[in-house]
Design a protein around this motif. Structure first.
Motif, short mmCIF file in Angstrom:
data_model
loop_
_atom_site.label_atom_id
_atom_site.label_comp_id
_atom_site.label_asym_id
_atom_site.label_seq_id
_atom_site.Cartn_x
_atom_site.Cartn_y
_atom_site.Cartn_z
N GLU A 32 -10.91 -29.41 -11.94
CA GLU A 32 -12.34 -29.78 -12.00
C GLU A 32 -13.06 -29.36 -10.72
O GLU A 32 -14.18 -28.84 -10.78
N ILE A 33 -12.44 -29.59 -9.59
CA ILE A 33 -13.03 -29.24 -8.31
C ILE A 33 -13.23 -27.72 -8.22
O ILE A 33 -14.29 -27.25 -7.82
N LEU A 34 -12.23 -26.98 -8.65
CA LEU A 34 -12.34 -25.52 -8.63
C LEU A 34 -13.49 -25.04 -9.51
O LEU A 34 -14.26 -24.17 -9.11
N LEU A 35 -13.64 -25.63 -10.69
CA LEU A 35 -14.75 -25.25 -11.57
C LEU A 35 -16.10 -25.56 -10.93
O LEU A 35 -17.04 -24.75 -11.00
N LYS A 36 -16.21 -26.72 -10.28
CA LYS A 36 -17.46 -27.08 -9.61
C LYS A 36 -17.77 -26.13 -8.46
O LYS A 36 -18.91 -25.70 -8.28
N ILE A 37 -16.76 -25.79 -7.69
CA ILE A 37 -16.95 -24.88 -6.56
C ILE A 37 -17.40 -23.51 -7.05
O ILE A 37 -18.34 -22.93 -6.51
N GLU A 38 -16.74 -23.02 -8.08
CA GLU A 38 -17.09 -21.69 -8.58
C GLU A 38 -18.45 -21.70 -9.28
O GLU A 38 -19.12 -20.67 -9.32
N GLY A 39 -18.87 -22.85 -9.78
CA GLY A 39 -20.19 -22.95 -10.40
C GLY A 39 -21.31 -23.05 -9.37
O GLY A 39 -22.33 -22.37 -9.47
N LYS A 40 -21.09 -23.86 -8.34
CA LYS A 40 -22.12 -24.09 -7.32
C LYS A 40 -22.14 -23.03 -6.22
O LYS A 40 -23.16 -22.82 -5.58
N LYS A 41 -20.98 -22.46 -5.96
CA LYS A 41 -20.84 -21.46 -4.90
C LYS A 41 -21.39 -21.92 -3.54
O LYS A 41 -22.23 -21.27 -2.93
N PRO A 42 -20.88 -23.05 -3.05
CA PRO A 42 -21.34 -23.51 -1.72
C PRO A 42 -20.81 -22.58 -0.62
O PRO A 42 -19.99 -21.70 -0.86
N LEU A 43 -21.26 -22.84 0.58
CA LEU A 43 -20.87 -22.05 1.75
C LEU A 43 -19.36 -21.85 1.81
O LEU A 43 -18.60 -22.82 1.68
N ASP A 44 -18.92 -20.63 2.00
CA ASP A 44 -17.50 -20.27 2.15
C ASP A 44 -16.64 -20.64 0.94
O ASP A 44 -15.44 -20.87 1.06
N TYR A 45 -17.25 -20.67 -0.24
CA TYR A 45 -16.52 -21.10 -1.44
C TYR A 45 -15.35 -20.18 -1.78
O TYR A 45 -14.36 -20.62 -2.37
N GLU A 46 -15.43 -18.90 -1.41
CA GLU A 46 -14.35 -17.96 -1.76
C GLU A 46 -13.03 -18.38 -1.13
O GLU A 46 -11.98 -18.29 -1.77
N VAL A 47 -13.10 -18.88 0.10
CA VAL A 47 -11.88 -19.25 0.82
C VAL A 47 -11.20 -20.44 0.15
O VAL A 47 -10.00 -20.40 -0.14
N ILE A 48 -11.94 -21.48 -0.13
CA ILE A 48 -11.33 -22.66 -0.73
C ILE A 48 -10.95 -22.42 -2.19
O ILE A 48 -9.93 -22.93 -2.67
N SER A 49 -11.71 -21.61 -2.89
CA SER A 49 -11.36 -21.27 -4.28
C SER A 49 -10.00 -20.59 -4.32
O SER A 49 -9.14 -20.93 -5.14
N GLU A 50 -9.81 -19.63 -3.45
CA GLU A 50 -8.54 -18.90 -3.40
C GLU A 50 -7.40 -19.84 -3.03
O GLU A 50 -6.31 -19.79 -3.62
N TRP A 51 -7.64 -20.73 -2.08
CA TRP A 51 -6.60 -21.68 -1.66
C TRP A 51 -6.21 -22.60 -2.82
O TRP A 51 -5.03 -22.84 -3.05
N LEU A 52 -7.19 -23.10 -3.55
CA LEU A 52 -6.90 -23.98 -4.69
C LEU A 52 -6.14 -23.22 -5.77
O LEU A 52 -5.19 -23.75 -6.36
#
Length: 131
Positions: free
Chosen positions: A97-117
């Protein structure tokens, strides 16, 4: 940059000592009871596979990700907003769920945490360990 990773702990220490929040994969088995998962000492500290948020960037992290990281389980088994001073555990389902929210909102530096998740799918969720 909000998120940092380090090749080893000497590199982390040289950058900022222990002035970090740590995002750490939960390596305990899925059948482990929640009380043990969030217990003090259930996780190590300063893992090479972790993501780190430097003390000076915590406010920016909270502004960009605070609502996304809502609902983690604390050491006292309650859930709520991100506790920047304590243990926050997120299940594999919450991780998705967190990954979906991050990829939807695209907050600052989202690429880094998306990849980590995404790289942590084999684990039993993850922790955000406060300063």
């Amino acid at each position: 940059m909000i998120f940092h990773s380090f090749a080893n702990q000497e590199e982390r220490e040289n950058f900022g000592g222990t002035a970090f929040m740590e995002l750490q994969y939960c390596t305990l088995r899925p059948e482990t009871e929640i009380k043990k998962i969030v217990g003090v000492g259930a996780h190590g500290n300063w893992m090479d596979s972790s993501l780190y948020i430097y003390l000076d960037d915590i406010e920016s992290f909270c502004l960009n990700y605070g609502d996304i990281f809502y609902g983690g389980t604390y050491n006292n088994l309650h859930k709520g907003r991100l506790d920047i001073n304590g243990i926050n555990y997120y299940t594999p389902a919450q991780t998705k769920e967190i990954l979906l929210k991050i990829e939807g909102k695209k907050p600052l530096d989202y690429e880094v945490i998306s990849e980590w998740l995404k790289n942590g799918k084999q684990y039993n969720g993850f922790y955000v360990l406060g300063v």
